[in-house]
Design a protein around this motif. Structure first.
Motif, PDB file in Angstrom:
ATOM      1  N   ILE A  12     -32.781 -36.311 -17.562  1.00 13.79           N
ATOM      2  CA  ILE A  12     -31.980 -36.565 -16.360  1.00 13.79           C
ATOM      3  C   ILE A  12     -32.872 -36.424 -15.129  1.00 13.79           C
ATOM      4  O   ILE A  12     -33.505 -35.383 -14.931  1.00 13.79           O
ATOM      5  CB  ILE A  12     -30.796 -35.581 -16.247  1.00 13.79           C
ATOM      6  N   ILE A  13     -32.911 -37.470 -14.308  1.00 17.65           N
ATOM      7  CA  ILE A  13     -33.762 -37.460 -13.119  1.00 17.65           C
ATOM      8  C   ILE A  13     -32.939 -37.799 -11.871  1.00 17.65           C
ATOM      9  O   ILE A  13     -32.488 -38.937 -11.719  1.00 17.65           O
ATOM     10  CB  ILE A  13     -34.904 -38.481 -13.232  1.00 17.65           C
ATOM     11  N   PRO A  14     -32.720 -36.829 -10.990  1.00 16.03           N
ATOM     12  CA  PRO A  14     -32.120 -37.173  -9.687  1.00 16.03           C
ATOM     13  C   PRO A  14     -33.225 -37.729  -8.791  1.00 16.03           C
ATOM     14  O   PRO A  14     -34.318 -37.159  -8.729  1.00 16.03           O
ATOM     15  CB  PRO A  14     -31.599 -35.826  -9.174  1.00 16.03           C
ATOM     16  N   ASN A  15     -32.961 -38.831  -8.135  1.00 18.21           N
ATOM     17  CA  ASN A  15     -33.988 -39.440  -7.292  1.00 18.21           C
ATOM     18  C   ASN A  15     -33.472 -39.586  -5.862  1.00 18.21           C
ATOM     19  O   ASN A  15     -32.394 -40.132  -5.625  1.00 18.21           O
ATOM     20  CB  ASN A  15     -34.365 -40.830  -7.821  1.00 18.21           C
ATOM     21  N   TYR A  16     -34.260 -39.080  -4.925  1.00 17.94           N
ATOM     22  CA  TYR A  16     -33.946 -39.302  -3.511  1.00 17.94           C
ATOM     23  C   TYR A  16     -35.243 -39.590  -2.758  1.00 17.94           C
ATOM     24  O   TYR A  16     -36.099 -38.717  -2.610  1.00 17.94           O
ATOM     25  CB  TYR A  16     -33.234 -38.100  -2.888  1.00 17.94           C
ATOM     26  N   ASN A  17     -35.413 -40.830  -2.353  1.00 19.58           N
ATOM     27  CA  ASN A  17     -36.579 -41.246  -1.579  1.00 19.58           C
ATOM     28  C   ASN A  17     -37.900 -40.874  -2.250  1.00 19.58           C
ATOM     29  O   ASN A  17     -38.857 -40.465  -1.577  1.00 19.58           O
ATOM     30  CB  ASN A  17     -36.532 -40.652  -0.169  1.00 19.58           C
ATOM     31  N   ALA A  18     -37.959 -41.019  -3.562  1.00 15.07           N
ATOM     32  CA  ALA A  18     -39.179 -40.684  -4.303  1.00 15.07           C
ATOM     33  C   ALA A  18     -39.880 -41.938  -4.815  1.00 15.07           C
ATOM     34  O   ALA A  18     -40.493 -41.930  -5.877  1.00 15.07           O
ATOM     35  CB  ALA A  18     -38.848 -39.739  -5.456  1.00 15.07           C
ATOM     36  N   GLU A  19     -39.764 -43.021  -4.057  1.00 10.63           N
ATOM     37  CA  GLU A  19     -40.403 -44.285  -4.443  1.00 10.63           C
ATOM     38  C   GLU A  19     -41.879 -44.080  -4.770  1.00 10.63           C
ATOM     39  O   GLU A  19     -42.417 -44.681  -5.702  1.00 10.63           O
ATOM     40  CB  GLU A  19     -40.256 -45.297  -3.307  1.00 10.63           C
ATOM     41  N   ARG A  20     -42.529 -43.207  -4.014  1.00  8.26           N
ATOM     42  CA  ARG A  20     -43.965 -42.998  -4.170  1.00  8.26           C
ATOM     43  C   ARG A  20     -44.327 -42.341  -5.498  1.00  8.26           C
ATOM     44  O   ARG A  20     -45.423 -42.547  -6.026  1.00  8.26           O
ATOM     45  CB  ARG A  20     -44.472 -42.136  -3.004  1.00  8.26           C
ATOM     46  N   LYS A  47     -43.159 -38.917 -28.397  1.00  8.78           N
ATOM     47  CA  LYS A  47     -42.706 -39.702 -29.538  1.00  8.78           C
ATOM     48  C   LYS A  47     -41.209 -39.556 -29.786  1.00  8.78           C
ATOM     49  O   LYS A  47     -40.630 -40.307 -30.566  1.00  8.78           O
ATOM     50  CB  LYS A  47     -43.484 -39.281 -30.790  1.00  8.78           C
ATOM     51  N   SER A  48     -40.585 -38.584 -29.145  1.00  9.29           N
ATOM     52  CA  SER A  48     -39.149 -38.352 -29.330  1.00  9.29           C
ATOM     53  C   SER A  48     -38.352 -39.574 -28.882  1.00  9.29           C
ATOM     54  O   SER A  48     -38.782 -40.339 -28.014  1.00  9.29           O
ATOM     55  CB  SER A  48     -38.697 -37.143 -28.499  1.00  9.29           C
ATOM     56  N   GLU A  49     -37.178 -39.743 -29.493  1.00  5.21           N
ATOM     57  CA  GLU A  49     -36.268 -40.786 -29.032  1.00  5.21           C
ATOM     58  C   GLU A  49     -35.710 -40.332 -27.686  1.00  5.21           C
ATOM     59  O   GLU A  49     -35.118 -39.264 -27.577  1.00  5.21           O
ATOM     60  CB  GLU A  49     -35.122 -40.986 -30.031  1.00  5.21           C
ATOM     61  N   LEU A  50     -35.893 -41.162 -26.680  1.00  3.12           N
ATOM     62  CA  LEU A  50     -35.527 -40.777 -25.328  1.00  3.12           C
ATOM     63  C   LEU A  50     -34.479 -41.704 -24.730  1.00  3.12           C
ATOM     64  O   LEU A  50     -34.470 -42.902 -25.021  1.00  3.12           O
ATOM     65  CB  LEU A  50     -36.748 -40.795 -24.403  1.00  3.12           C
ATOM     66  N   GLU A  51     -33.612 -41.127 -23.919  1.00  5.20           N
ATOM     67  CA  GLU A  51     -32.838 -41.921 -22.970  1.00  5.20           C
ATOM     68  C   GLU A  51     -33.123 -41.303 -21.605  1.00  5.20           C
ATOM     69  O   GLU A  51     -33.046 -40.088 -21.427  1.00  5.20           O
ATOM     70  CB  GLU A  51     -31.341 -41.924 -23.292  1.00  5.20           C
ATOM     71  N   ILE A  52     -33.524 -42.127 -20.677  1.00  6.63           N
ATOM     72  CA  ILE A  52     -33.930 -41.655 -19.356  1.00  6.63           C
ATOM     73  C   ILE A  52     -32.880 -42.097 -18.347  1.00  6.63           C
ATOM     74  O   ILE A  52     -32.724 -43.290 -18.077  1.00  6.63           O
ATOM     75  CB  ILE A  52     -35.313 -42.215 -18.982  1.00  6.63           C
ATOM     76  N   ILE A  53     -32.131 -41.124 -17.849  1.00  8.49           N
ATOM     77  CA  ILE A  53     -31.018 -41.409 -16.942  1.00  8.49           C
ATOM     78  C   ILE A  53     -31.416 -41.014 -15.527  1.00  8.49           C
ATOM     79  O   ILE A  53     -31.630 -39.833 -15.230  1.00  8.49           O
ATOM     80  CB  ILE A  53     -29.751 -40.645 -17.367  1.00  8.49           C
ATOM     81  N   ILE A  54     -31.532 -42.016 -14.668  1.00  3.13           N
ATOM     82  CA  ILE A  54     -31.916 -41.775 -13.279  1.00  3.13           C
ATOM     83  C   ILE A  54     -30.698 -41.971 -12.388  1.00  3.13           C
ATOM     84  O   ILE A  54     -30.060 -43.026 -12.407  1.00  3.13           O
ATOM     85  CB  ILE A  54     -33.032 -42.737 -12.834  1.00  3.13           C
ATOM     86  N   ILE A  55     -30.357 -40.940 -11.640  1.00  5.03           N
ATOM     87  CA  ILE A  55     -29.258 -41.028 -10.681  1.00  5.03           C
ATOM     88  C   ILE A  55     -29.866 -41.046  -9.287  1.00  5.03           C
ATOM     89  O   ILE A  55     -30.421 -40.042  -8.833  1.00  5.03           O
ATOM     90  CB  ILE A  55     -28.270 -39.841 -10.817  1.00  5.03           C
ATOM     91  N   ASP A  56     -29.798 -42.202  -8.652  1.00 10.72           N
ATOM     92  CA  ASP A  56     -30.341 -42.305  -7.306  1.00 10.72           C
ATOM     93  C   ASP A  56     -29.313 -41.763  -6.310  1.00 10.72           C
ATOM     94  O   ASP A  56     -28.182 -42.238  -6.227  1.00 10.72           O
ATOM     95  CB  ASP A  56     -30.678 -43.756  -6.968  1.00 10.72           C
ATOM     96  N   TYR A 108     -26.357 -45.487  -9.212  1.00 13.17           N
ATOM     97  CA  TYR A 108     -26.510 -45.190  -7.796  1.00 13.17           C
ATOM     98  C   TYR A 108     -25.271 -44.469  -7.274  1.00 13.17           C
ATOM     99  O   TYR A 108     -24.153 -44.743  -7.692  1.00 13.17           O
ATOM    100  CB  TYR A 108     -26.734 -46.484  -7.007  1.00 13.17           C
ATOM    101  N   GLN A 109     -25.508 -43.531  -6.355  1.00 13.63           N
ATOM    102  CA  GLN A 109     -24.402 -42.842  -5.700  1.00 13.63           C
ATOM    103  C   GLN A 109     -24.749 -42.635  -4.234  1.00 13.63           C
ATOM    104  O   GLN A 109     -25.912 -42.715  -3.834  1.00 13.63           O
ATOM    105  CB  GLN A 109     -24.137 -41.481  -6.373  1.00 13.63           C
ATOM    106  N   ALA A 160     -25.884 -35.285  -8.687  1.00 14.74           N
ATOM    107  CA  ALA A 160     -26.599 -36.299  -9.467  1.00 14.74           C
ATOM    108  C   ALA A 160     -26.842 -35.815 -10.891  1.00 14.74           C
ATOM    109  O   ALA A 160     -26.655 -36.567 -11.861  1.00 14.74           O
ATOM    110  CB  ALA A 160     -27.920 -36.645  -8.785  1.00 14.74           C
ATOM    111  N   ARG A 161     -27.255 -34.573 -11.051  1.00 19.84           N
ATOM    112  CA  ARG A 161     -27.514 -34.045 -12.398  1.00 19.84           C
ATOM    113  C   ARG A 161     -26.226 -33.930 -13.207  1.00 19.84           C
ATOM    114  O   ARG A 161     -26.223 -34.201 -14.409  1.00 19.84           O
ATOM    115  CB  ARG A 161     -28.201 -32.679 -12.288  1.00 19.84           C
TER     116      ARG A 161
END
Length: 327
Positions: free
Chosen positions: A9-17, A30-39, A64-65, A73-74
């Motif tokens: 789980i990744i909360p993102n706020y103005n982290a374009e860089r 190698k783990s099976e992953l799901e990557i959930i980004i909440i902007d 997006y929220q 976000a988390r």
């Protein structure tokens, strides 16, 4: 062979860089992953970049929220998660290669409810600043998880079980300060044992522009974070455990936030901050904090705090601010 699914789980706020570097580090597992980004309502170029990245990798889900905060976000990310395990990573963090695999293997090999690895501090360019204050020198299994209440609560070096979170209604408190400690102390309540690893699993990027490094009255919200934690312990019929283990942590966080008054230029604001925290610190002191099992670890800071509160005029003076800034 690693077969367990991990929700990142990744909360993102103005982290374009930084977000692309973060994702690259996550993918080195190698783990099976799901990557959930909440902007969280970014106003930089994050939306365009996230759209591109999610099209390139089907494991990436983006939602997006409006700007609320990382906790909201988390919590939304947890709602969407389908993994057996879950890890929370900030958009400017960097995981070590294979870090998630290592934590999953440790979780399953040692049959624990939580895995905690080491972390190091880096600057905005990724250059090493130092290792963490509570660096784990030797791996071990802690059979009384409440002994770990004073560990640095940052989430990216911890692997949680989603089933424990959902069964016990654990969520991130909707607060502006103390989000990490809020979630960590709630989860710790339901752990039977914890694996602590001497391996470094992530780099914490220290940014001077982050909220924790700017003078702001948001520091007062740490009180709301601990009110939320205490209310949760009461709800779970564990208030005695809170008093026994968490009260000293509450004291330490109030004391630490109060000390930030020295960074405020306005004397009236400094006086207000000290008066505000003084009320809550004195209340904790009157509630038998000395009987807490971890009080010996905070004894020196307890008496130093008492002196500060007794000498408020000197404590909020420019002289004190100058002296402490130069240390």
């Amino acid at each position: 062979m690693i077969v367990s699914k991990v929700s990142v789980i990744i909360p993102n706020y103005n982290a374009e860089r930084y977000i692309e570097l973060c994702l690259e580090s996550i993918k080195k597992n190698k783990s099976e992953l799901e990557i959930i980004i909440i902007d969280d309502g970014s106003i930089d170029g994050s939306r365009k970049k996230l759209s591109k990245l999610s099209k390139e990798d089907s494991r990436i889900v983006v939602e997006y929220q409006a700007n609320m905060n990382a906790s909201v976000a988390r919590n939304r990310g947890m709602d969407l998660a389908t993994g057996q395990y879950i890890i929370f990573v900030d958009a400017d963090d960097i995981l070590e290669a294979g870090a998630i695999d290592l934590m999953v293997e440790s979780m399953e090999e040692y049959q624990v409810d939580l895995v905690i690895g080491n972390h190091i501090l880096v600057d905005k360019s990724g250059k090493l600043i130092n290792k963490s204050d509570d660096f784990i020198e030797k791996s071990y299994i802690e059979k009384n998880p409440m002994n770990l209440v004073d560990k640095v609560p940052n989430p990216p070096n911890k692997l949680y079980k989603l089933e424990i979170i959902r069964r016990n209604g654990i969520s991130w408190g909707n607060v502006r300060i103390g989000q990490d400690i809020n979630f960590y102390l709630k989860y710790l309540l339901f752990c039977k044992n914890v694996a602590l690893l001497s391996n470094v699993v992530y780099s914490w990027r220290i940014l001077s522009s982050s909220m924790s490094h700017k003078p702001s009255l948001k520091i007062l919200d740490i009180v709301n974070s601990f009110k939320n934690i205490r209310n949760y312990y009461i709800l779970m019929n564990r208030e005695k455990l809170y008093v026994k283990y968490i009260q000293c942590i509450e004291f330490e966080h109030y004391n630490r936030q109060m000390e930030k008054q020295k960074y405020f230029q306005d004397r009236a604001q400094r006086r207000f901050i000290v008066s505000y925290f003084s009320y809550f610190l004195k209340r904790i002191m009157s509630q038998g904090i000395k009987k807490s099992v971890n009080f010996p670890n905070y004894k020196k800071r307890y008496f130093t705090c008492k002196i500060k509160l007794t000498c408020k005029s000197l404590y909020v003076s420019k002289l004190y601010s100058r002296m402490m800034k130069n240390r």
